[in-house]
Design an enzyme around this catalytic site. Sequence first.
Site, PDB file in Angstrom:
ATOM      1  N   HIS A 135      -9.841   0.454  10.191  1.00 32.90           N
ATOM      2  CA  HIS A 135     -10.058  -0.568   9.157  1.00 32.90           C
ATOM      3  C   HIS A 135      -9.730   0.012   7.785  1.00 32.90           C
ATOM      4  O   HIS A 135      -8.708  -0.306   7.201  1.00 32.90           O
ATOM      5  CB  HIS A 135     -11.502  -1.043   9.268  1.00 32.90           C
TER       6      HIS A 135
ATOM      7  N   HIS B 276       0.111  -6.627  11.360  1.00 37.81           N
ATOM      8  CA  HIS B 276      -1.231  -7.075  11.002  1.00 37.81           C
ATOM      9  C   HIS B 276      -1.678  -8.079  12.040  1.00 37.81           C
ATOM     10  O   HIS B 276      -0.865  -8.844  12.558  1.00 37.81           O
ATOM     11  CB  HIS B 276      -1.207  -7.731   9.613  1.00 37.81           C
TER      12      HIS B 276
ATOM     13  N   ASP C 187      -1.560  -1.751   3.198  1.00 39.58           N
ATOM     14  CA  ASP C 187      -1.748  -0.300   3.197  1.00 39.58           C
ATOM     15  C   ASP C 187      -0.460   0.491   3.083  1.00 39.58           C
ATOM     16  O   ASP C 187      -0.496   1.705   2.912  1.00 39.58           O
ATOM     17  CB  ASP C 187      -2.475   0.124   4.481  1.00 39.58           C
TER      18      ASP C 187
END
Length: 425
Positions: free
Chosen positions: A265, A305, A361
Amino acid sequence: MIVPESITITDNRTGKSIEIPIENGGVSSAEWSKLLPGVWFHDPGLTTTAMTSSSITYLDGDEGILRYRGYPIEQLAEGSTYLEVAYLLLKGELPNQTQYADWVRDVTHHTFIHENVRKRFLEGFHYDAHPMGMLVSAVAALSTFYADAKQIFDPEIREKQIVRLIAKMPTLAAAAHRFSVGMPFVYPDNELSFPANFLSMMWKIAEPHFEADPALVHAIDVLFILHADHEQNCSTTAMRTAGSAHSDPYSSTAAACAALYGPRHGGANEAVVKMLNEIGSIENVEPFIKSVKEGHGQRLQGFGHRVYKNYDPRARIIKKVAYDVFEVTGKNPLLDIALKLEEVALSDDYFISRKLYPNVDFYSGLIYQAMGFPIEMFPVLFAIPRVSGWLAHYVELLDQDSKIVRPRQIFTGQGERKYLPMDQR
Ligand code: ACO
């Protein structure tokens, strides 16, 4: 007559049917249970279960849309501060000038932490303690400093804890960092903005007043906005689960922080930086992509994702911020490798057909690294702003008067067995 927006379920054991309306894209499990008591949805990871209804964040993964309370993330990142966005998430509306001034004053007023939290508690950690581990524990410990926090249905008291949490997160985060690198604690500077104060607590050494470069302050503010909420992700679900038991806001936030601590996460941007380091140079990009495609257990970190099957809108904004930051810090040498990876992947059928695009990210770690944050601080940087989203969900949950989270299971273990005393086993 069958209503078009509905499903019909037939229990083939009994021949009985039930028609369930589809409302807001979902069907009620309570209706399902009327026909099929004791038959549970088997949904590990809750991938197809809506655990709640929510009016905070809208996400359309196919179209790459993210909105907080109806406002597109791009516009908020362009025009707002993080504190404005935190207000929006929590209260549902953007503040006017007076509301904003009051909100900033209240948050600024609560940036200090109790001396015992720092001296007795934080300084009690082992010298090489991970800052995220320290943050998880420190947030939980706050509940013991504010005993009134247990009165979660008193709106005024609850609001006070919310302000405290938002205000103290940067202070705790910076304190955890300073301790983990053996530097003295820096007190908040309430003359500074929320992000500027955080950078001051992080980096100040001997200067009487530390002011970070405005471009870096702005970058942190934008990154905080982008990370403030993301609907029912793992940590928000942890927050809602603890909150559903009516745990106080600090304890519930600690549960959410613990979920965020997990590498799946809050740790993905760390994995990106490690991957880019391992690739090492542009020439190695093509062979790396080839090995990912051949499936040697490697993934292209920062790509793909669960929800976004399009370019993550936050990644687009972050990419722009990265260039602003590198103007000040100098370019992160890993950027060229990242750009090449993105270029190669986005023109490769493997990634195109699976709808794998850069996520938030992919670039955030490069920015944090260029600004001097150690990798261990990456999840901490995520937690600071996400606390506003968590708390918005916490308040929504309590206002919904929701049930305690208590899922069912599909039992696959032993049937009843005869107990044998130890000397007979
Ligand atoms: N690199 C290469 N292949 C990938 C990647 C990737 N990053 N992501 C998915 N795939 C492939 C899978 O191998 C699978 O291929 P297959 O159909 O041939 O078996 C297909 O795409 C679907 O992948 P799933 O794992 O089923 O997708 P899921 O939605 O479960 O996973 C996840 C999403 C975990 C984010 C995944 O894309 C991933 O591991 N990405 C890399 C890690 C990462 O960047 N995580 C950050 C997410 S953002 C956040 O949490 C803040």
